[in-house]
Design a protein around this motif. Structure first.
Motif, PDB file in Angstrom:
ATOM      1  N   CYS A  92       0.829  -1.479   0.026  1.00  0.00           N
ATOM      2  CA  CYS A  92      -0.012   0.184   0.075  1.00  0.00           C
ATOM      3  C   CYS A  92       0.826   1.332   0.058  1.00  0.00           C
ATOM      4  O   CYS A  92       1.709   1.391   0.866  1.00  0.00           O
ATOM      5  N   PHE A  93       0.211   2.319  -0.867  1.00  0.00           N
ATOM      6  CA  PHE A  93       1.138   3.460  -0.881  1.00  0.00           C
ATOM      7  C   PHE A  93       0.275   4.650  -0.517  1.00  0.00           C
ATOM      8  O   PHE A  93      -1.046   4.486  -0.972  1.00  0.00           O
ATOM      9  N   THR A  94       0.573   5.618  -0.228  1.00  0.00           N
ATOM     10  CA  THR A  94      -0.334   6.801   0.185  1.00  0.00           C
ATOM     11  C   THR A  94      -0.345   7.628  -1.063  1.00  0.00           C
ATOM     12  O   THR A  94       0.750   7.753  -1.664  1.00  0.00           O
ATOM     13  N   LYS A  95      -1.284   8.305  -1.387  1.00  0.00           N
ATOM     14  CA  LYS A  95      -1.613   9.297  -2.502  1.00  0.00           C
ATOM     15  C   LYS A  95      -1.372  10.821  -1.882  1.00  0.00           C
ATOM     16  O   LYS A  95      -2.311  11.418  -1.606  1.00  0.00           O
TER      17      LYS A  95
ATOM     18  N   TRP B 146      -3.210   1.947  -3.702  1.00  0.00           N
ATOM     19  CA  TRP B 146      -3.148   3.358  -3.046  1.00  0.00           C
ATOM     20  C   TRP B 146      -4.327   3.792  -2.016  1.00  0.00           C
ATOM     21  O   TRP B 146      -5.427   3.176  -2.141  1.00  0.00           O
TER      22      TRP B 146
ATOM     23  N   PHE C 270       4.896   4.044   1.912  1.00  0.00           N
ATOM     24  CA  PHE C 270       4.327   2.821   1.640  1.00  0.00           C
ATOM     25  C   PHE C 270       4.548   1.890   3.067  1.00  0.00           C
ATOM     26  O   PHE C 270       5.281   2.330   4.020  1.00  0.00           O
TER      27      PHE C 270
ATOM     28  N   TRP D 278       8.291   7.437   0.649  1.00  0.00           N
ATOM     29  CA  TRP D 278       9.059   6.766  -0.602  1.00  0.00           C
ATOM     30  C   TRP D 278      10.207   7.874  -1.063  1.00  0.00           C
ATOM     31  O   TRP D 278       9.947   8.891  -1.264  1.00  0.00           O
TER      32      TRP D 278
ATOM     33  N   VAL E 135      -9.105   1.102  -0.608  1.00  0.00           N
ATOM     34  CA  VAL E 135      -7.923   1.035  -1.471  1.00  0.00           C
ATOM     35  C   VAL E 135      -8.094   1.457  -2.777  1.00  0.00           C
ATOM     36  O   VAL E 135      -9.596   0.944  -3.301  1.00  0.00           O
ATOM     37  N   CYS E 136      -7.254   1.800  -3.665  1.00  0.00           N
ATOM     38  CA  CYS E 136      -7.459   1.745  -5.020  1.00  0.00           C
ATOM     39  C   CYS E 136      -6.410   1.011  -5.686  1.00  0.00           C
ATOM     40  O   CYS E 136      -5.215   1.576  -5.635  1.00  0.00           O
TER      41      CYS E 136
ATOM     42  N   SER F  31      -5.683   6.986   0.596  1.00  0.00           N
ATOM     43  CA  SER F  31      -5.622   8.478   0.624  1.00  0.00           C
ATOM     44  C   SER F  31      -4.589   8.868   1.652  1.00  0.00           C
ATOM     45  O   SER F  31      -4.241  10.065   1.344  1.00  0.00           O
TER      46      SER F  31
ATOM     47  N   GLU G 233      -3.791  -0.362  -8.360  1.00  0.00           N
ATOM     48  CA  GLU G 233      -3.022  -0.362  -9.709  1.00  0.00           C
ATOM     49  C   GLU G 233      -3.087  -1.613 -10.561  1.00  0.00           C
ATOM     50  O   GLU G 233      -2.262  -2.400 -10.324  1.00  0.00           O
TER      51      GLU G 233
ATOM     52  N   PRO H  23       4.404  10.699  -0.794  1.00  0.00           N
ATOM     53  CA  PRO H  23       4.236   9.173  -0.757  1.00  0.00           C
ATOM     54  C   PRO H  23       4.847   8.471   0.359  1.00  0.00           C
ATOM     55  O   PRO H  23       5.997   8.568   0.616  1.00  0.00           O
TER      56      PRO H  23
END
Length: 147
Positions: free
Chosen positions: A21-24, A105, A30, A125, A71-72, A107, A74, A28
């Motif tokens: 998971c990464f933040t937008k 991703w 993870f 990141w 989550v969104c 938020s 990728e 960013p």
């Protein structure tokens, strides 16, 4: 007369799936999970009838409290590796472990609900990253190339 019986030496195969998971956010970060002596990813064994993605999202929710609604994904990123750990489940024998990781991703840096790990950490990141963990280091290189 001495008779030798050959047993099949085929290696057990295990498959796990997970999510990084990464933040937008402007900077960013993870998510990595922590065990007492190493970093890990939210991941786990695939169950009968599950797709890789279903397994990954279930494990993410079970190990972090982050749900699939938060989550969104990728969808163009899918990391796969094979390695050979020893498994207590199989009497300490080496197994062929296939690992599939998806990228998602969120938020913001969400609060993590700990269930299987001692702690977690949102890491800024700023590649390249080196965790002295072949799987995580190679995954992060793949993410860097993808982004």
């Amino acid at each position: 007369m001495i008779v030798f019986v050959m047993r099949s030496l085929s290696m057990q195969k295990v498959k796990s799936c997970g999510v990084i998971c990464f933040t937008k956010t402007k900077q960013p970060s993870f998510l990595l999970m922590k065990r007492s002596h190493r970093y890990d990813l939210p991941k786990g064994h695939i169950e009968p009838g599950e797709t890789e993605l279903q397994c990954a999202l279930r494990e993410l929710s079970e190990e972090t409290g982050i749900t699939k609604r938060q989550v969104c994904l990728e969808l163009d990123f899918r990391y796969r590796t094979i390695y050979y750990p020893r498994y207590r489940l199989f009497g300490g024998q080496k197994v062929e472990k296939s690992l599939v990781i998806f990228l998602a991703w969120v938020s913001e840096e969400l609060e993590i609900v700990m269930t299987e790990h001692s702690s977690s950490e949102w890491i800024k990141w700023n590649p390249p990253h080196y965790f002295h963990n072949r799987i995580i280091d190679e995954l992060l290189l793949a993410v860097d190339r993808f982004l």
